[in-house]
Motif scaffolding. Structure first.
Motif, short mmCIF file in Angstrom:
data_model
loop_
_atom_site.label_atom_id
_atom_site.label_comp_id
_atom_site.label_asym_id
_atom_site.label_seq_id
_atom_site.Cartn_x
_atom_site.Cartn_y
_atom_site.Cartn_z
N VAL A 282 0.84 -1.20 0.00
CA VAL A 282 0.00 0.00 0.00
C VAL A 282 0.87 1.25 0.00
N ARG A 283 1.97 1.24 0.77
CA ARG A 283 2.86 2.41 0.81
C ARG A 283 3.45 2.70 -0.58
N ARG A 284 3.83 1.65 -1.30
CA ARG A 284 4.38 1.86 -2.64
C ARG A 284 3.33 2.49 -3.56
N HIS A 319 -1.10 -3.19 -8.72
CA HIS A 319 -1.71 -2.70 -9.96
C HIS A 319 -3.15 -2.24 -9.69
N ALA A 320 -3.89 -3.02 -8.91
CA ALA A 320 -5.27 -2.65 -8.58
C ALA A 320 -5.29 -1.38 -7.72
N LEU A 321 -4.41 -1.28 -6.74
CA LEU A 321 -4.37 -0.09 -5.87
C LEU A 321 -3.96 1.15 -6.65
N ASP A 322 -3.04 0.98 -7.61
CA ASP A 322 -2.64 2.12 -8.45
C ASP A 322 -3.84 2.70 -9.18
N LEU A 324 -7.03 2.49 -8.28
CA LEU A 324 -7.95 3.12 -7.32
C LEU A 324 -7.44 4.50 -6.90
N LEU A 325 -6.13 4.60 -6.64
CA LEU A 325 -5.58 5.90 -6.23
C LEU A 325 -5.56 6.88 -7.40
N GLU A 326 -5.30 6.37 -8.60
CA GLU A 326 -5.34 7.25 -9.77
C GLU A 326 -6.72 7.85 -9.96
N ASN A 327 -7.78 7.02 -9.76
CA ASN A 327 -9.14 7.54 -9.85
C ASN A 327 -9.42 8.57 -8.77
N ALA A 328 -8.98 8.28 -7.54
CA ALA A 328 -9.22 9.22 -6.44
C ALA A 328 -8.57 10.56 -6.72
N VAL A 329 -7.35 10.56 -7.24
CA VAL A 329 -6.65 11.80 -7.55
C VAL A 329 -7.31 12.51 -8.73
#
Length: 428
Positions: A282-284, A319-322, A324-329
């Motif tokens: 998650v940190r990465r 890859h999945a977390l990337d 989700l965070l890309e959408n949030a940003v």
């Protein structure tokens, strides 16, 4: 010979119960479980669709049972009924011969009425007292795989009588054939709907990929032409080459996503789970999103314990977390807040909450459909509609689940749940 349950019930009550079944607004298919019927305030008269196959079965029943009337009536098909008829005067039976049908449905097996005039349940029925003058009735319910009664197959006569055992067997056999035929019709209708949906999906996919590929390719072509013509200073040429490289990477990334989508749908994607430090993954992901979040003026916070074990494919999960965070940003207006929390109770949970534009009601479930994009997303930014479907498939690959709670204008909360990791093997 079997009579329906509750023989003391009057014809008026039975007619009312049948109107609820035949005139109600609920559509029952063979794949649905039992449900309650809702009677419309003023239900329109259903359009009767005469199907030659059902009429042929009705004719066979009339001949085998030596009756002048046979009817296949399919209930629960919304604004129309697939119906087969044989004999004169059957047109009135849909509206008037109602008291026979609910008894057949309730009994859930063959119902035979030797003389309707001697039966208190049916002697006042308009089909008995008037046209077509029904005295004898034998009907079998058409029962689907899930236990719902899909319709009634019956024969009728103008005189009192009984069917022989052989005629009982024939009527039951023809009812079974009618039930299978009805399921075939419904499966064909579902297939048509699926094919139409796939065609729409294909068209949407082609439009999306055409745009996402054409835009960077046009840019690459334009900058290459300028570089080829020469006359550029070194700094400008270097800048143009960086644009070309950036667009090339975008195209390669799009192709990689398409290949991943295909392999996940075909269940051929490489998946190598192992015991990992979930917090480190998650940190990465948060670190990868930090630069763009800072550029947009967002506050990006991570709340997590120092470490936490999980059983996952670290590369696939990140890859999945990337995504989700890309959408949030991307979908949070400048200066917003994005919070990421990692907890265990004992299932491993990752929650990403933002103060973004949110997702309109009714579209939350659809965002996991391949290539689907909300109208807001289409208007605000480009994209392929592959991000959230990929996330969903990757989390399912891990045996986990994903849930989205969103309110337009107030933000979105995405919660990813992963199973508890298996116990570590004890040392020998």
């Amino acid at each position: 010979m079997t009579e329906a349950r509750d023989p003391a019930e009057g014809a008026e009550h039975l007619r009312e119960e049948d109107r609820k079944r035949l005139g109600g607004s609920r559509v029952v298919t063979d794949d649905q479980g039992p449900g309650e019927w809702r009677e419309a305030a003023s239900p329109p008269a259903p359009t009767v669709l005469m199907e030659p196959d059902f009429s042929a079965l009705a004719t066979s029943a009339a001949l085998a049972c030596e009756t002048p009337i046979a009817l296949v009536s399919v209930i629960g098909t919304g604004d129309r009924r697939l119906t087969g008829r044989a004999g004169a005067g059957t047109e009135a039976l849909d509206e008037h011969a109602l008291s026979f049908f609910p008894c057949t449905v309730q009994g859930r097996e063959l119902l035979e009425v030797p003389d309707a005039r001697d039966d208190p349940r049916f002697r006042d029925d308009p089909a008995v007292t008037g046209e077509p003058g029904v005295r004898f009735y034998a009907g079998v319910p058409m029962i689907g795989r899930s236990g719902n009664v899909l319709g009634v197959f019956c024969v009728m006569d103008h005189r009192p009588r009984r069917l022989s055992d052989e005629q009982h067997r024939i009527l039951r056999s023809l009812t079974a054939v009618a039930t299978v035929l009805l399921k075939t019709y419904r499966y064909a209708r579902k297939s048509d709907q699926i094919i139409h949906g796939l065609q729409d999906l294909k068209d949407q996919f082609l439009r999306t990929v055409n745009h996402e590929l054409r835009t960077p390719l046009t840019s690459i072509r334009g900058y290459l032409q300028l570089v080829r013509e020469g006359g550029l200073d070194e700094a400008t040429e270097h800048r143009f080459l960086q644009v070309i490289e950036r667009n090339s990477e975008h195209i390669l990334g799009l192709i990689d996503e398409l290949l991943l989508m295909s392999s996940l749908n075909a269940r051929t994607a490489v998946f190598t789970p192992e015991r990992i430090d979930l917090v480190a993954v998650v940190r990465r992901a948060v670190g990868d999103a930090a630069a763009e979040a800072e550029r947009r003026g967002h506050t990006l916070r991570l709340e997590a314990p120092p470490s936490m074990t999980a059983w996952a494919d670290a590369r696939r999960l990140q890859h999945a977390l990337d995504h989700l965070l890309e959408n949030a940003v991307k979908y949070t207006p400048d200066g917003g807040t994005i919070e990421v929390t990692v907890t265990a109770d004992p299932a491993r949970r990752i929650r990403i909450r933002d103060t973004g534009i949110g997702i309109p009601p009714g579209e939350v479930e659809r965002v996991f459909e391949d290539f689907y994009r909300t109208q807001q997303a289409e208007e605000l930014t480009g994209g392929t509609g592959m991000g959230l479907p990929l996330v969903d498939k990757i989390i399912q690959l891990h045996g986990g689940s994903i849930r989205i709670d969103s309110e337009p204008g107030k933000g979105t909360s995405v919660r990813v749940t992963l199973p508890v990791p298996p116990s570590a093997p004890s040392p020998d």
